[in-house]
Design an enzyme around this catalytic site. Sequence first.
Site, PDB file in Angstrom:
ATOM      1  N   ARG A 226      -9.249  -1.742   6.525  1.00 52.61           N
ATOM      2  CA  ARG A 226      -8.881  -3.080   6.963  1.00 52.61           C
ATOM      3  C   ARG A 226      -9.944  -4.062   6.498  1.00 52.61           C
ATOM      4  NH1 ARG A 226      -4.093  -1.831   7.482  1.00 52.61           N
ATOM      5  NH2 ARG A 226      -3.690  -3.827   8.498  1.00 52.61           N
ATOM      6  N   HIS A 272      -4.159  -4.180  -2.141  1.00 50.50           N
ATOM      7  CA  HIS A 272      -3.679  -3.501  -0.930  1.00 50.50           C
ATOM      8  C   HIS A 272      -2.592  -2.470  -1.269  1.00 50.50           C
ATOM      9  CE1 HIS A 272      -3.572  -4.041   3.682  1.00 50.50           C
ATOM     10  NE2 HIS A 272      -3.330  -2.789   3.355  1.00 50.50           N
TER      11      HIS A 272
END
Length: 310
Positions: A226, A272
């Site tokens: 994250r 991502h």
Amino acid sequence: MTTRILFAASSESWENYAQVLPAALEAAGVDHEILQLSDAPDPATVDWVIYAPSSPLQDFTPYTRLKGVLNLWAGVENVEGNRTLTAPLARMVDPDLTQGMVEWVTGHVLRHHLGMDAHIHGAPWDPTPPPLTRDRPVAMLGMGVLGTACAKALRDLGFPVTGWSRSVKDVPGVRSLTDEDGLRVALEGADIVVLLTPHTRSTENLMNAERLSLMRDGAVLLNPGRGALIDDAALLAALPRLGHATLDAFRVEPLPEDAPYWSHPKVTVTPHIASTTRPASAARTLAENIRRGEAGEPLLHLVDRSEALA
């Protein structure tokens, strides 16, 4: 009795699940009706919510019959602290998602271990070989399903792996450490550090200036977890001493064009992609948890929300 399932995600997400989710529920033997937020369903009749963290559904109070919320993504930081949610919350864990993470982490660890960037960019001829994997220690921060799978893969390649997590993990061939002292030992002893902890209050800015200073000169930081695990300003300040940072998750996504990471010579940005939810396999995970819940069996991959709601 028909199980009523609310798919509380975007219409674009529904397009990806419109075929595979009903098929998975049928295969699991669940008599179901799938609703969307646009259907304006009566919340008191909904049994299960399939949830994307970007969903406009934020108040779970009217969902008085709710048996559980099943997250579409691995990250639950946008919902775990919601005090209106009292039903169980399960994160997305499925074999394809795990395999994708293992491939990304293994690929980039090997890339830095072998010094492939220099070869790709045409560095001057230097026949000095890299060390063997047994001489390249790796720290895995976060030993949940994803971190454990990656730690095992790296262990099997011969890397000495130290895992750090909130509780001791019994993974053969992987040293397990906990608490702040364990984190210090893990960071000081690693050439490559991988971030795979969940994002919670205690892991916000996990890699701050103090902890980055514990890393060895020339060490590499990989973040497929994250974005909020890293204090960005502190990392940028530490990069002259560190070897490289390969980052797949960011506080703001897509990463803004003027973000300094794009142009920094010691940073690799990936969009991502380390562990993407794949609808076909994710649908089977969702269907299995709903089947279990309807049968009175324990749900899989439940989130411990005690810290978030403290």
